[in-house]
Write a protein that holds these residues in place. Structure first.
Motif, PDB file in Angstrom:
ATOM      1  N   ALA A 161       0.829  -1.203   0.000  1.00 36.71           N
ATOM      2  CA  ALA A 161       0.000   0.000   0.000  1.00 36.71           C
ATOM      3  C   ALA A 161       0.867   1.258   0.000  1.00 36.71           C
ATOM      4  CB  ALA A 161      -0.930  -0.008   1.211  1.00 36.71           C
ATOM      5  N   ILE A 162       1.946   1.241   0.753  1.00 38.43           N
ATOM      6  CA  ILE A 162       2.856   2.394   0.781  1.00 38.43           C
ATOM      7  C   ILE A 162       3.498   2.592  -0.590  1.00 38.43           C
ATOM      8  CG2 ILE A 162       5.057   3.221   1.726  1.00 38.43           C
ATOM      9  CD1 ILE A 162       4.187   1.888   4.390  1.00 38.43           C
ATOM     10  N   ALA A 163       3.934   1.507  -1.215  1.00 39.33           N
ATOM     11  CA  ALA A 163       4.571   1.613  -2.536  1.00 39.33           C
ATOM     12  C   ALA A 163       3.586   2.123  -3.580  1.00 39.33           C
ATOM     13  CB  ALA A 163       5.136   0.259  -2.951  1.00 39.33           C
ATOM     14  N   ALA A 164       2.351   1.635  -3.546  1.00 41.37           N
ATOM     15  CA  ALA A 164       1.349   2.075  -4.517  1.00 41.37           C
ATOM     16  C   ALA A 164       1.012   3.554  -4.314  1.00 41.37           C
ATOM     17  CB  ALA A 164       0.095   1.220  -4.406  1.00 41.37           C
ATOM     18  N   ALA A 165       0.895   3.972  -3.060  1.00 34.49           N
ATOM     19  CA  ALA A 165       0.598   5.376  -2.783  1.00 34.49           C
ATOM     20  C   ALA A 165       1.765   6.269  -3.201  1.00 34.49           C
ATOM     21  CB  ALA A 165       0.298   5.561  -1.297  1.00 34.49           C
TER      22      ALA A 165
END
Length: 71
Positions: free
Chosen positions: A14-18
């Motif tokens: 989720a952090i990488a996608a954001a």
């Protein structure tokens, strides 16, 4: 480190996608080819995360449920 990644793979994804979304939005001069390659890699990482979560679920289903506790 590997245990940490397996335990928190969904959060890391989720952090990488954001971060990818924010980078693509705020840095105007990125070439479209680079953005598409990064999106494809995020989709691939999402598939890997799903497989890790599926393995954790299958392992949990094979365990005995904990006994209820009384207060």
């Amino acid at each position: 480190m590997i245990d940490f990644i397996h335990a928190h793979s969904t959060r890391l994804y989720a952090i990488a996608a954001a971060a990818l979304s924010l980078i693509a939005y705020y840095i105007q001069d990125l070439p479209i080819g680079l953005i598409l390659a990064l999106v494809a890699s995020i989709l691939g990482a999402g598939e890997a995360v799903q497989r890790v979560e599926d393995r954790k679920t299958a392992k949990a289903l094979q365990q005995e449920p904990p006994l209820p506790t009384r207060f």
